[in-house]
Scaffold this active site. Structure first.
Site: not given
Ligand code: BES
Ligand code: ZN
Length: 429
Positions: A240, A259, A293-294, A321, A397
């Site tokens: 993403h 990220d 994606e976020e 990612d 984040h």
């Molecule tokens: N890169 C993250 C996912 C992640 C974070 C995987 C830490 C493993 C460890 C991804 O961009 C993300 O933040 N995903 C969201 C979920 C999505 C459905 C909005 C999350 O993890 O809150």
């Molecule tokens: Zn991510």
């Protein structure tokens, strides 16, 4: 600060007192080349593999082999079966340690006694054998994965460059944010498209398009390398391109270096070395930078559903990612949930074949990235991740997700770019 979903899941798991470190499901459907051929190759490469991750003291030429239990029983003691120590087992198949030197004889016995050609699989590491082991009962028609593109993979792997990865990460992190509704979110996606175009070096078999979405401004980016032999068969490498920080939306400072500037950098580096080495895939390969994606995997869901609606035959998907932060003893962690076990096992073998990296498995516990959009449609998808879940970069984040914050170098991403190059050539064939 981690994302809302991640945080919620972590809290729920904590409350329930459960462990997320689920053992991977095993898969038997990892068809490899005839064992002898593979053993010879192993033998030829064995000195490069001096530092095996798992202890094999006194056994310089050790490999791990998996054999069906009924075959092992039928082979007779002369071949060392039964009676050999079982290192791992499942689904009627057991893993043993063996020496390369004894494999020809074992293959002979299999042939003579059981009329089987091959009859066992060899693995460089116990981790790879474990992941390929057992289960998925009735998965007879599993896809075949093979590793035989070394002449294409090795030059690409050798050309992967930390500085190039670092530059892309810093370029992307220089946007205030890459939020899906922000002007900077749109501008950063267009920068990715322009950058990928420049990497294509005018090749007529490569095209780059912006992929618009209904409902928000940020486009996804798709680079297509048209297949020379099976253009209708498609392989996807993705990550993403958007970023987020806290609840700040389009006004937050969200550099998103790890990220997921680091995943986009891996894709760019794979494109760069593919073009530089003159690589042309037999299948069509698509590199995708997903928007949004976020905010719920929205860009990838759009694209996966559109591909499915158009009848595109997607053979496999790999998602990058978060690749730049080293948080665990292992270099690469294959996410074990919402992913395809057979393809994960194949990735383990690719890492063993083409790198000297250590790898393991870990679970997200939820649909944590764009691989899940493909997985939901039954398309084999994998996510090689930077660390064990919960040992990952604590600054994602937030405004602190910069490269400087994690040492200023993209060394950790280099291994992921190597894996991307290996996946590209071994799936693109
Ligand atoms: N890169 C993250 C996912 C992640 C974070 C995987 C830490 C493993 C460890 C991804 O961009 C993300 O933040 N995903 C969201 C979920 C999505 C459905 C909005 C999350 O993890 O809150
Ligand atoms: Zn991510």
């Amino acid at each position: 600060m981690a994302g809302p979903v991640k945080t919620l899941v972590a809290l729920l798991l904590l409350a329930a007192g459960t462990s997320r470190a689920a053992a991977p499901d095993f898969d038997q459907g990892v068809a490899v080349r005839p064992a002898l051929e593979q053993a010879r190759e192993n033998a030829g490469l064995s000195d490069q593999k001096a530092a095996r991750p798992e202890g094999v003291e006194g056994l310089e030429d050790a490999v791990w082999i998996s054999v069906a239990d009924e075959d092992a029983a039928a082979l007779g003691t002369e071949s060392g079966f039964p009676g050999r120590e079982v290192v791992a087992a499942g689904g009627g198949v057991s893993v043993y340690q063996a020496r390369i030197a004894e494999l020809p004889r074992l293959a002979d016995r299999m042939h003579e006694k059981l009329h089987k050609c091959g009859g066992f699989f060899t693995f460089r590491t116990l981790a790879a054998a474990r992941l390929a082991l057992a289960a998925v009962p009735g998965a007879a028609a599993a896809r075949e994965y093979s590793i035989d593109q070394g002449d294409r993979v090795r030059p690409m792997v050798a050309a992967i460059d930390e500085a190039s990865l670092g530059r892309v990460i810093n370029q992307l992190a220089a946007y205030k944010n890459r939020y899906y509704t922000a002007d900077t979110g749109v501008a950063s996606a267009r920068w990715v498209a322009d950058h990928w175009k420049s990497l294509a070096g005018g090749r007529s078999d490569i095209s780059v398009e912006l992929y618009p979405h209904k409902g928000w401004a940020q486009e996804s980016v798709i680079l297509t390398m048209r297949g020379t032999e099976s253009p209708d068969s498609v392989v996807v490498l993705g990550g993403h391109l958007d970023s987020i920080a806290g609840w700040g939306g389009d006004s937050a400072v969200a550099p998103g270096a790890d990220d997921n500037g680091s995943g986009i950098a891996v894709l760019a580096e794979a494109i760069r070395v593919a073009v530089r080495t003159g690589y042309r895939p037999a299948r069509t390969v698509k590199f995708i930078g997903y928007a949004a994606e976020e905010v719920g995997l929205r860009g990838s869901r759009d694209i996966a559903e559109a591909f499915q609606g158009a009848g595109v035959d997607v053979q496999g998907v790999i998602q990058f990612d978060m690749t730049a932060f080293r948080g665990s003893a292992e270099d690469i962690l294959l996410i074990s949930d919402y992913t395809d076990q057979a393809q994960n096992a194949f990735l383990g073998r690719l890492i063993d074949e083409y790198t000297d990296l250590r790898w393991g498995t870990t679970a997200c516990g939820y649909a944590c990235s764009d691989h899940a959009s493909w997985n939901a449609l039954g398309i084999p998808a994998s996510l090689p991740f930077e660390a064990k879940f919960d040992e990952d970069n604590p600054n994602i984040h937030s405004a602190r997700d910069t490269l400087a914050q994690i040492g200023g170098k993209a060394d950790h991403a280099v291994g992921f770019a190597r894996l991307a190059a290996a996946y590209l050539a071994e799936m693109g064939k």
